[in-house]
Design a protein around this motif. Structure first.
Motif, PDB file in Angstrom:
ATOM      1  N   ASP A  59      -2.499   0.116   3.067  1.00 21.07           N
ATOM      2  CA  ASP A  59      -1.873  -1.126   2.623  1.00 21.07           C
ATOM      3  C   ASP A  59      -0.375  -0.890   2.553  1.00 21.07           C
ATOM      4  O   ASP A  59       0.081   0.022   1.857  1.00 21.07           O
ATOM      5  CB  ASP A  59      -2.409  -1.546   1.258  1.00 21.07           C
ATOM      6  N   GLY A  60       0.396  -1.685   3.290  1.00 20.57           N
ATOM      7  CA  GLY A  60       1.832  -1.469   3.336  1.00 20.57           C
ATOM      8  C   GLY A  60       2.623  -2.725   3.029  1.00 20.57           C
ATOM      9  O   GLY A  60       2.127  -3.844   3.155  1.00 20.57           O
ATOM     10  N   CYS A  61       3.858  -2.524   2.623  1.00 22.65           N
ATOM     11  CA  CYS A  61       4.773  -3.630   2.342  1.00 22.65           C
ATOM     12  C   CYS A  61       6.181  -3.194   2.745  1.00 22.65           C
ATOM     13  O   CYS A  61       6.652  -2.152   2.281  1.00 22.65           O
ATOM     14  CB  CYS A  61       4.738  -4.015   0.866  1.00 22.65           C
ATOM     15  N   GLY A  62       6.813  -3.973   3.608  1.00 26.17           N
ATOM     16  CA  GLY A  62       8.137  -3.603   4.095  1.00 26.17           C
ATOM     17  C   GLY A  62       9.253  -4.477   3.581  1.00 26.17           C
ATOM     18  O   GLY A  62      10.323  -4.524   4.182  1.00 26.17           O
ATOM     19  N   ARG A  73      22.066   2.010   0.219  1.00 24.24           N
ATOM     20  CA  ARG A  73      22.528   1.421   1.483  1.00 24.24           C
ATOM     21  C   ARG A  73      22.601   2.466   2.579  1.00 24.24           C
ATOM     22  O   ARG A  73      22.230   2.211   3.730  1.00 24.24           O
ATOM     23  CB  ARG A  73      23.889   0.752   1.287  1.00 24.24           C
ATOM     24  N   ASN A  74      23.074   3.655   2.249  1.00 27.06           N
ATOM     25  CA  ASN A  74      23.179   4.713   3.254  1.00 27.06           C
ATOM     26  C   ASN A  74      21.802   5.198   3.704  1.00 27.06           C
ATOM     27  O   ASN A  74      21.623   5.578   4.867  1.00 27.06           O
ATOM     28  CB  ASN A  74      23.982   5.889   2.697  1.00 27.06           C
ATOM     29  N   TRP A  75      20.862   5.219   2.783  1.00 30.04           N
ATOM     30  CA  TRP A  75      19.514   5.735   3.089  1.00 30.04           C
ATOM     31  C   TRP A  75      18.643   4.682   3.767  1.00 30.04           C
ATOM     32  O   TRP A  75      18.023   4.939   4.801  1.00 30.04           O
ATOM     33  CB  TRP A  75      18.851   6.219   1.793  1.00 30.04           C
ATOM     34  N   LEU A  76      18.596   3.498   3.204  1.00 30.09           N
ATOM     35  CA  LEU A  76      17.684   2.465   3.672  1.00 30.09           C
ATOM     36  C   LEU A  76      18.327   1.472   4.624  1.00 30.09           C
ATOM     37  O   LEU A  76      17.645   0.919   5.493  1.00 30.09           O
ATOM     38  CB  LEU A  76      17.100   1.703   2.469  1.00 30.09           C
ATOM     39  N   LEU A  93       6.942   0.607   1.811  1.00 22.75           N
ATOM     40  CA  LEU A  93       5.972   1.349   1.005  1.00 22.75           C
ATOM     41  C   LEU A  93       4.629   1.315   1.717  1.00 22.75           C
ATOM     42  O   LEU A  93       4.157   0.250   2.118  1.00 22.75           O
ATOM     43  CB  LEU A  93       5.836   0.731  -0.385  1.00 22.75           C
ATOM     44  N   MET A  94       4.018   2.469   1.894  1.00 22.37           N
ATOM     45  CA  MET A  94       2.692   2.561   2.499  1.00 22.37           C
ATOM     46  C   MET A  94       1.777   3.326   1.550  1.00 22.37           C
ATOM     47  O   MET A  94       2.144   4.389   1.032  1.00 22.37           O
ATOM     48  CB  MET A  94       2.771   3.282   3.847  1.00 22.37           C
ATOM     49  N   ALA A  95       0.593   2.772   1.304  1.00 21.40           N
ATOM     50  CA  ALA A  95      -0.343   3.383   0.359  1.00 21.40           C
ATOM     51  C   ALA A  95      -1.734   3.482   0.981  1.00 21.40           C
ATOM     52  O   ALA A  95      -2.116   2.673   1.843  1.00 21.40           O
ATOM     53  CB  ALA A  95      -0.406   2.576  -0.930  1.00 21.40           C
ATOM     54  N   LEU A  96      -2.476   4.463   0.547  1.00 25.13           N
ATOM     55  CA  LEU A  96      -3.907   4.568   0.855  1.00 25.13           C
ATOM     56  C   LEU A  96      -4.644   4.170  -0.413  1.00 25.13           C
ATOM     57  O   LEU A  96      -4.448   4.785  -1.465  1.00 25.13           O
ATOM     58  CB  LEU A  96      -4.281   5.995   1.258  1.00 25.13           C
ATOM     59  N   VAL A  97      -5.452   3.114  -0.321  1.00 24.29           N
ATOM     60  CA  VAL A  97      -6.104   2.576  -1.506  1.00 24.29           C
ATOM     61  C   VAL A  97      -7.621   2.596  -1.347  1.00 24.29           C
ATOM     62  O   VAL A  97      -8.143   2.550  -0.231  1.00 24.29           O
ATOM     63  CB  VAL A  97      -5.636   1.131  -1.806  1.00 24.29           C
ATOM     64  N   GLU A  98      -8.284   2.662  -2.469  1.00 30.19           N
ATOM     65  CA  GLU A  98      -9.745   2.563  -2.505  1.00 30.19           C
ATOM     66  C   GLU A  98     -10.119   1.090  -2.588  1.00 30.19           C
ATOM     67  O   GLU A  98      -9.613   0.357  -3.447  1.00 30.19           O
ATOM     68  CB  GLU A  98     -10.281   3.312  -3.726  1.00 30.19           C
ATOM     69  N   THR A  99     -10.957   0.617  -1.676  1.00 28.67           N
ATOM     70  CA  THR A  99     -11.357  -0.779  -1.720  1.00 28.67           C
ATOM     71  C   THR A  99     -12.272  -1.005  -2.922  1.00 28.67           C
ATOM     72  O   THR A  99     -12.910  -0.098  -3.416  1.00 28.67           O
ATOM     73  CB  THR A  99     -12.088  -1.197  -0.437  1.00 28.67           C
ATOM     74  N   GLY A 100     -12.322  -2.229  -3.379  1.00 31.67           N
ATOM     75  CA  GLY A 100     -13.139  -2.538  -4.551  1.00 31.67           C
ATOM     76  C   GLY A 100     -12.366  -2.384  -5.842  1.00 31.67           C
ATOM     77  O   GLY A 100     -12.270  -3.307  -6.644  1.00 31.67           O
ATOM     78  N   THR A 101     -11.772  -1.223  -6.064  1.00 34.76           N
ATOM     79  CA  THR A 101     -11.008  -0.973  -7.289  1.00 34.76           C
ATOM     80  C   THR A 101      -9.505  -1.120  -7.074  1.00 34.76           C
ATOM     81  O   THR A 101      -8.755  -1.247  -8.039  1.00 34.76           O
ATOM     82  CB  THR A 101     -11.261   0.447  -7.820  1.00 34.76           C
ATOM     83  N   ARG A 113      12.809   0.750   8.950  1.00 32.72           N
ATOM     84  CA  ARG A 113      12.923   0.916  10.401  1.00 32.72           C
ATOM     85  C   ARG A 113      11.884   1.910  10.937  1.00 32.72           C
ATOM     86  O   ARG A 113      11.617   1.927  12.138  1.00 32.72           O
ATOM     87  CB  ARG A 113      14.326   1.368  10.788  1.00 32.72           C
ATOM     88  N   THR A 114      11.309   2.722  10.061  1.00 36.34           N
ATOM     89  CA  THR A 114      10.233   3.627  10.458  1.00 36.34           C
ATOM     90  C   THR A 114       8.921   2.850  10.503  1.00 36.34           C
ATOM     91  O   THR A 114       8.645   2.036   9.632  1.00 36.34           O
ATOM     92  CB  THR A 114      10.124   4.794   9.471  1.00 36.34           C
ATOM     93  N   SER A 115       8.090   3.109  11.504  1.00 35.40           N
ATOM     94  CA  SER A 115       6.877   2.323  11.713  1.00 35.40           C
ATOM     95  C   SER A 115       5.834   2.602  10.637  1.00 35.40           C
ATOM     96  O   SER A 115       5.803   3.686  10.027  1.00 35.40           O
ATOM     97  CB  SER A 115       6.277   2.618  13.084  1.00 35.40           C
ATOM     98  N   ALA A 116       4.949   1.633  10.446  1.00 37.43           N
ATOM     99  CA  ALA A 116       3.869   1.775   9.472  1.00 37.43           C
ATOM    100  C   ALA A 116       2.933   2.914   9.851  1.00 37.43           C
ATOM    101  O   ALA A 116       2.424   3.637   8.988  1.00 37.43           O
ATOM    102  CB  ALA A 116       3.093   0.460   9.359  1.00 37.43           C
ATOM    103  N   ILE A 117       2.674   3.095  11.148  1.00 39.92           N
ATOM    104  CA  ILE A 117       1.790   4.169  11.604  1.00 39.92           C
ATOM    105  C   ILE A 117       2.375   5.528  11.238  1.00 39.92           C
ATOM    106  O   ILE A 117       1.649   6.448  10.850  1.00 39.92           O
ATOM    107  CB  ILE A 117       1.551   4.058  13.116  1.00 39.92           C
ATOM    108  N   THR A 118       3.686   5.673  11.358  1.00 41.73           N
ATOM    109  CA  THR A 118       4.332   6.943  11.013  1.00 41.73           C
ATOM    110  C   THR A 118       4.160   7.257   9.534  1.00 41.73           C
ATOM    111  O   THR A 118       3.866   8.398   9.155  1.00 41.73           O
ATOM    112  CB  THR A 118       5.826   6.890  11.371  1.00 41.73           C
TER     113      THR A 118
END
Length: 214
Positions: A59-62, A73-76, A93-101, A113-118
């Motif tokens: 689950d990600g949010c950009g 500003r320099n970093w992001l 932000l990219m997270a690995l979540v447990e479904t249901g809970t 600018r970095t891809s979600a897959i990365t």
């Protein structure tokens, strides 16, 4: 007539909580997160398991806004549109979540600018053979699918519309067997509200065909 002037008074006092956070640093909070980021579902928890596997998902949010500070500003950087740069730096932000809970098992963040897959690849170490990973078409990548398979976990990912997996064997339920990037997979095609969707999956089968089925 009385003229009133506003005088800005700057205080050099620092709040104790801010000073404490700076002295302690990020390491204790990171350790606390890692201690609490664990699966919460019981065997009877609805939506948290399929057969013997614990179901998890990326689950990600950009579009997370952070303070407009020079270091941020320099970093992001700032997202740009036809109207100009955004008012605040944005973080992915990219997270690995447990479904249901919806329990968070792990999370990474950084420039959008970095891809979600990365970002998701940095969370693969949290997968094991007792999990079934669910992923949307944004994670439809041969390399990503091979990396997930290498963890020993099972997966069900949605394909992009332009992918046409070769049909090797048609099964009685209408799904079929294919091979993608060296992986033996079963493909399930479904129609959701008039939209046709394709999802290759890998998981153990009671059959002796040598193919990994769901």
């Amino acid at each position: 007539m009385v003229s009133l002037t506003c005088r800005v008074v700057r205080s050099n006092r620092r709040t104790p909580s801010r000073d404490l956070r700076r002295r302690v640093g990020a390491a204790p909070l990171k350790a606390l997160f890692e201690a609490l980021a664990v699966p919460l579902a019981q065997p009877s928890t609805p939506g948290a398991r399929y057969r013997s596997w614990r179901t998890v998902a990326f689950d990600g949010c950009g579009s997370l806004k952070v303070p407009d500070h020079e270091r941020n500003r320099n970093w992001l950087g700032k997202l740009k549109s036809r109207l100009g740069p955004a008012g605040y730096p944005t973080m992915m932000l990219m997270a690995l979540v447990e479904t249901g809970t919806r329990s968070v098992l792990g999370a990474v963040f950084g420039p959008p600018r970095t891809s979600a897959i990365t970002y998701a690849a940095r969370l693969l170490q949290l997968l094991d053979r007792n999990m079934l990973l669910l992923a949307d078409r944004g994670f439809d990548s041969n390399h990503s699918r091979e990396a997930v398979a290498a963890t020993g976990s099972q997966f069900l990912t949605r394909c992009r519309s332009y992918r046409r997996p070769p049909v090797l064997t048609v099964l009685n339920d209408g799904s079929y067997l294919t091979q993608i990037a060296g992986l033996r997979l079963r493909v399930i095609e479904a129609e959701v509200k008039g939209e046709r969707r394709t999802a290759p999956t890998e998981s153990p089968s009671p059959t002796s065909t040598g193919w990994s089925l769901l």
